[in-house]
Motif scaffolding. Sequence first.
Motif, mmCIF file in Angstrom:
data_model
loop_
_atom_site.group_PDB
_atom_site.id
_atom_site.type_symbol
_atom_site.label_atom_id
_atom_site.label_comp_id
_atom_site.label_asym_id
_atom_site.label_seq_id
_atom_site.Cartn_x
_atom_site.Cartn_y
_atom_site.Cartn_z
ATOM 1 N N PRO A 265 0.837 -1.209 0.000
ATOM 2 C CA PRO A 265 0.000 0.000 0.000
ATOM 3 C C PRO A 265 0.866 1.252 0.000
ATOM 4 C CG PRO A 265 -0.039 -1.089 2.142
ATOM 5 C CD PRO A 265 0.675 -2.011 1.215
ATOM 6 N N GLN B 274 -4.208 6.628 2.871
ATOM 7 C CA GLN B 274 -5.451 5.991 2.421
ATOM 8 C C GLN B 274 -6.367 5.605 3.587
ATOM 9 O OE1 GLN B 274 -6.279 6.202 -0.545
ATOM 10 N NE2 GLN B 274 -4.327 6.569 -1.586
ATOM 11 N N GLY C 89 -9.716 3.843 3.236
ATOM 12 C CA GLY C 89 -9.699 3.350 1.867
ATOM 13 C C GLY C 89 -10.323 1.958 1.776
ATOM 14 N N SER D 229 -10.265 0.161 -1.278
ATOM 15 C CA SER D 229 -9.487 -0.641 -2.231
ATOM 16 C C SER D 229 -8.476 -1.507 -1.496
ATOM 17 C CB SER D 229 -8.770 0.270 -3.237
ATOM 18 O OG SER D 229 -9.693 0.939 -4.060
ATOM 19 N N GLU D 230 -7.809 -0.927 -0.473
ATOM 20 C CA GLU D 230 -6.834 -1.695 0.298
ATOM 21 C C GLU D 230 -7.504 -2.869 1.010
ATOM 22 O OE1 GLU D 230 -5.100 1.849 -0.935
ATOM 23 O OE2 GLU D 230 -6.981 1.589 0.153
ATOM 24 N N SER E 249 -9.444 0.594 7.224
ATOM 25 C CA SER E 249 -8.076 0.935 6.860
ATOM 26 C C SER E 249 -7.714 2.199 7.628
ATOM 27 C CB SER E 249 -7.974 1.158 5.346
ATOM 28 O OG SER E 249 -6.666 1.546 4.993
ATOM 29 N N GLU F 41 0.054 3.293 6.081
ATOM 30 C CA GLU F 41 0.141 2.151 5.190
ATOM 31 C C GLU F 41 0.235 0.862 6.010
ATOM 32 O OE1 GLU F 41 2.225 4.733 5.290
ATOM 33 O OE2 GLU F 41 2.935 5.310 3.284
#
Length: 462
Positions: free
Chosen positions: A179, A183, A186, A188-189, A216, A220
């Motif tokens: 990642p 984010q 997020g 998508s992660e 999330s 990261e």
Amino acid sequence: MSELASIRPAGVAAVEEAEAFLAAHPDITAFDLVLVDANGIARGKIIRRHELLPLFRSGRHLPGSILGLDVTGEDVEETGLVWADGDADRRAWPIAGSLVRLPWTSPPRGEVRLALYELDASPMAADPRHALARRDNMLKAEGYHPVLAYELEFYLLDRQRDADGGFQALRLPLSGERPEGIQVYGVSELDRLEPFIDAVYQGAEVQGLPVETLISEYAEGQFELTLRHGAALRAADDLVMLKRLIRAVALRHGMMACFMAKPFADRAGSGMHVHASLNDGNGRNLFADEGGVLVAPLRHAVAGLLETMDESMLVFAPHLNSWRRFSAQSYAPTAPTWGFNNRSVAVRIPAGAPGARHLEQRAAGIDANPYLVGATVLAGIHRGISSKSDPGPEARSYRPGASDELPPDWRSAISAASSSAFLRDALGERLHHVFLALKRAEYRRFAAEVTALERKIYGESV
């Protein structure tokens, strides 16, 4: 002594629980026995299937020194649990309702969590779970029924270190990419983490863990899982089990689950936010709003937490690394403040339905022991309600004229905890002594270490 060893403590798991479990799970070959020490570390042993019923019938001897180990697993003689009493055995008994299947093992194993007792069946006072049980019972005796929920923040890391030996973010299972960027929130992660997420949710269902939302988080590879609220002891048990589940699932997916409070200097720390309320005997929330305003018991509870926070910080931040989490504008509190719908404060009143009103204690890191955190939070709430304390004006930033700051570092927290009559009462005399002995020993160990940074900076310059 043989007669003492056979005394069964009140409230431990019944033999019928084990008999029913064995009948329902004929494939399980062994069981992990898990006892949680003052550092929140799971310790114990693995027994064979035929040893389970004897455990439930008569308990099992374990050395008292298992609760006198520092974070590295070394004996700490100053606890009084090692050679001072000849490393004497106590008796471990299974906790009712804790016998579960381990969904990640092959061949299949089960798990049962233990509590430690003296041979006369009295609670072994250095066992952290007993500290929370004692505080829970004290509140119930006064008509208050504590309800807790813990949030769990953690990092998923690559098991491979970087070139300098440091941690690095995981490779997301579906994409193979690391990642990038914060984010926060997020999706998508989370989608790219699907195999791990699915395994955690399935494992939680097998073990009866009330796991809810996954987020999330603010770095990261940092994530948060929430647990549904429940009775105080069960809530802490759930967190202990969830950490063990996440760590085991991560390992089997080629990742490392990290529960350090601050694994990266330049990224967000990981907290263990504790949501708390009190019900009456009929299940009515005593913190629920009346007429659109915060009720007196809730305000008193908040005040009690603020008044005792400096003395309690060693419980909330028990390790050297814990103290790296506290900095301004970091979502970790730096002063004993409170506020409504404000994540910069130490004690937050979250927005939400008036009937579900509760407080959130935000000082504890995820590296803390949830039993000690729960006991200390409930003791602070009880103190505030008993003394009808007032929390003062609501804060809207990290340091809105706060007159009392938190301890600035680990050593200061050890000193504050050592002289605290409040913390001695919250944990109990014996556990307070053991916990302080462990923390002093760990402080000496880390203080004596010459770090790579010291060698780099000072080696040829001074």
